[in-house]
Design an enzyme around this catalytic site. Structure first.
Site, PDB file in Angstrom:
ATOM      1  N   HIS A 146      -5.465   7.505  -2.411  1.00  0.00           N
ATOM      2  CA  HIS A 146      -6.457   6.489  -2.079  1.00  0.00           C
ATOM      3  C   HIS A 146      -7.571   6.452  -3.118  1.00  0.00           C
ATOM      4  O   HIS A 146      -7.878   7.448  -3.751  1.00  0.00           O
ATOM      5  CB  HIS A 146      -7.062   6.766  -0.705  1.00  0.00           C
ATOM      6  CG  HIS A 146      -6.102   6.528   0.408  1.00  0.00           C
ATOM      7  ND1 HIS A 146      -5.984   7.369   1.489  1.00  0.00           N
ATOM      8  CD2 HIS A 146      -5.194   5.547   0.605  1.00  0.00           C
ATOM      9  CE1 HIS A 146      -5.045   6.907   2.305  1.00  0.00           C
ATOM     10  NE2 HIS A 146      -4.552   5.799   1.781  1.00  0.00           N
TER      11      HIS A 146
ATOM     12  N   HIS B 196       1.662   4.672  -2.774  1.00  0.00           N
ATOM     13  CA  HIS B 196       1.809   6.113  -2.551  1.00  0.00           C
ATOM     14  C   HIS B 196       3.127   6.626  -3.105  1.00  0.00           C
ATOM     15  O   HIS B 196       3.193   7.679  -3.735  1.00  0.00           O
ATOM     16  CB  HIS B 196       1.745   6.417  -1.053  1.00  0.00           C
ATOM     17  CG  HIS B 196       0.385   6.284  -0.458  1.00  0.00           C
ATOM     18  ND1 HIS B 196      -0.761   6.704  -1.093  1.00  0.00           N
ATOM     19  CD2 HIS B 196      -0.025   5.791   0.743  1.00  0.00           C
ATOM     20  CE1 HIS B 196      -1.816   6.466  -0.312  1.00  0.00           C
ATOM     21  NE2 HIS B 196      -1.397   5.909   0.808  1.00  0.00           N
TER      22      HIS B 196
ATOM     23  N   HIS C  52       0.840  -1.204   0.000  1.00  0.00           N
ATOM     24  CA  HIS C  52       0.000   0.000   0.000  1.00  0.00           C
ATOM     25  C   HIS C  52       0.873   1.251   0.000  1.00  0.00           C
ATOM     26  O   HIS C  52       0.644   2.184  -0.775  1.00  0.00           O
ATOM     27  CB  HIS C  52      -0.909  -0.031   1.227  1.00  0.00           C
ATOM     28  CG  HIS C  52      -1.780   1.174   1.365  1.00  0.00           C
ATOM     29  ND1 HIS C  52      -3.053   1.237   0.855  1.00  0.00           N
ATOM     30  CD2 HIS C  52      -1.565   2.373   1.966  1.00  0.00           C
ATOM     31  CE1 HIS C  52      -3.588   2.408   1.143  1.00  0.00           C
ATOM     32  NE2 HIS C  52      -2.697   3.121   1.816  1.00  0.00           N
ATOM     33  N   GLU C  53       1.891   1.274   0.855  1.00  0.00           N
ATOM     34  CA  GLU C  53       2.783   2.439   0.929  1.00  0.00           C
ATOM     35  C   GLU C  53       3.544   2.654  -0.372  1.00  0.00           C
ATOM     36  O   GLU C  53       3.767   3.792  -0.798  1.00  0.00           O
ATOM     37  CB  GLU C  53       3.770   2.269   2.081  1.00  0.00           C
ATOM     38  CG  GLU C  53       3.136   2.235   3.462  1.00  0.00           C
ATOM     39  CD  GLU C  53       2.401   3.517   3.806  1.00  0.00           C
ATOM     40  OE1 GLU C  53       2.741   4.579   3.239  1.00  0.00           O
ATOM     41  OE2 GLU C  53       1.471   3.456   4.619  1.00  0.00           O
TER      42      GLU C  53
END
Length: 492
Positions: free
Chosen positions: A228, A222, A218-219
């Site tokens: 998101h 980014h 998930h990181e």
């Protein structure tokens, strides 16, 4: 829009004042602490000044209205604290009107990126962390032209660190719970930095702590430029739910390919060179002439089956088949030693315990692996309180996967992996598992809580609610798990 749970505290009003001020930098949104069973992402991702002006974007600015219910009365799933983009009157989102995925505003100008791990979590061995980081990056490189190479010296594009409290970026961590991680978008002053809270209980492949694989992937989304998404079950959704195996949703895939494109096909592939014969003292995945006759999944029984890291492994002789989300993976069957160097030439049973250790049984001995690294064995099963007779199957059972049952010769024992002892040296009879054969070859539990018992080329599906085998069983393993043509003499 952020949930009402964010309304009504002095700290949050201070946050809004800071975000309104052109002279003050934003600081991370904090999460309501929740149980370890379901974590929020609990991260803070610094955002570009062009991303959003929070005023009027759906971030609540007032206390609860009179008569409003407390958040607990209408609990919302835990979520990441990064502000959402403004919602327009037509329900579409900001500058990305035609897309569900959301971009940060920046992207890398190159596709070959390097990464470096500065410090490691104390709970996991370094080799295991490296493999997990590599796997988390691979979900993105599999669908783009991006490549990721680890370096251990010098500069790197992506710098990964496990750190504590104040650590130099004005975004302090808060000890166990609370904030888990944060990442910086491309084209920001700290692009490529990914920080994890050292004080969290980091685990891999289970929900007893904070799963490193899912948080890291998930990181990295980014760090590559994705914000998101509002699409549920996407990796870039702000809501964290422990879910294996790790995969991208179509929304994640479209978002990252919008930034970097699809994988490039090599127009001039390098001709395959003949492989050099393996050295006799090295274990490889080469199938030598002695082993050239591989078992056929469509016509064989299996020695053991186990769910490991959310994937299903079928074992037969020295070989293993690997199924992910019900699909056989390319390159299988393969030698089991490809994954677990030093594993016995054949195994009788296998299971992954709640701590993430993988146990293998053969005859009257057992081995324990941490990932691909052997940490103990061979050891006599007598030390576990079991009789000397070979273990035939092992089943991880229960919603929390904290009950382990070991089967042998029509009996079973309940085993405690923490004490490494059976709960009672006297076994119980297989009659407790209504409809299951007296003796079995293998057993495993699926993600929905059903147990599967294998014998020969057939299997029985056991309902944990009715506490019996479902109607219509046994069925063929080859047909349901390997998509083989049903045998004409199969019985139902």
């Amino acid at each position: 829009m952020l949930s009402k749970a964010w309304e009504g505290t002095a700290a949050r009003r201070v946050l809004l004042r800071r975000l309104k001020s052109p002279t003050l930098k934003p600081f991370p949104l904090l999460f309501q602490d929740v149980s370890r069973k379901h974590h929020a992402w609990k991260e803070q991702s610094p955002w570009l000044s062009s991303l959003v002006n929070v005023v009027g974007t759906g971030v609540p600015t007032k206390d609860f209205p009179a008569g409003a219910e407390e958040p607990a009365a209408g609990w919302n799933p835990p979520r990441c604290g990064v502000p959402d983009l403004p919602t327009l009157p037509d329900g579409q989102s900001g500058r990305n009107r035609q897309k569900r995925f959301v971009l940060s505003g920046g992207r890398w100008d190159k596709t070959d990126l390097t990464y470096k791990i500065i410090r490691f979590p104390w709970q996991l061995v370094k080799a295991k962390v490296r493999r997990t980081i590599e796997e988390a990056l691979k979900v993105w490189s599999d669908v783009t032209p991006l490549t990721f190479s680890e370096v251990q010296e010098g500069r790197a594009d992506i710098v990964i660190d496990f750190t504590r409290y104040w650590h130099g970026d004005n975004l302090p961590f808060d000890g166990p719970g609370g904030i888990l991680a944060h990442a910086f978008f491309p084209k920001t002053h700290r692009e490529g930095d990914v920080h994890f809270d050292y004080d969290e209980t980091w685990t891999i492949g289970n929900n007893l702590g904070t799963d490193l694989l899912q948080v890291a992937a998930h990181e990295f989304g980014h760090v590559l430029g994705l914000q998101h998404t509002a699409v549920s079950k996407s990796l870039m959704s702000p809501f964290y739910i422990f879910r294996y195996p790790l995969s991208l949703s179509e929304d994640d895939k479209q978002g990252i390919q919008y930034l970097y494109g699809k994988p490039k096909l090599d127009p001039n592939p390098t001709p395959t060179q003949p492989a050099e014969p393996p050295q006799p003292d090295l274990e490889t995945n080469e199938i030598t002439n002695v082993e050239s006759v591989q078992p056929d999944a469509c016509s064989t029984d299996f020695d053991a089956v186990s769910t490991i890291r959310g994937e299903l492994f079928f074992f037969k002789s020295r070989f293993v088949w690997r199924l992910r989300a019900g699909k056989l993976q390319a390159g299988y069957p393969a030698l089991a030693s490809r994954h677990w160097q030093g594993i016995p030439s054949s195994i009788d049973a296998a299971f992954e315990d709640p701590m993430g250790n993988i146990w293998f049984f053969q005859d009257s001995q057992y081995w324990i692996y941490e990932g691909e690294r052997r940490v103990s064995g061979p050891t006599s099963i007598a030390e576990l309180g079991l009789p000397a007779s070979p273990v035939q199957a092992a089943l991880v059972w229960g919603a929390e996967k904290n009950k382990i049952y070991i089967f042998s010769r029509g009996n079973y024992w309940r085993f405690n992996p923490h004490t490494r002892q059976v709960d009672n040296i006297y076994p119980r009879t297989m009659a407790d598992w209504r409809g299951v054969p007296q003796e079995i070859d293998a057993a495993f539990q699926d993600e929905f809580g059903f147990a599967y018992f294998l014998r020969g080329q057939n299997y029985w599906k056991f309902d944990p609610v009715q506490v019996k085998v479902l109607d219509g069983y046994p069925r063929q393993i080859s047909q349901d798990f390997f998509s083989c043509t049903p045998a004409s003499n199969s019985f139902r």
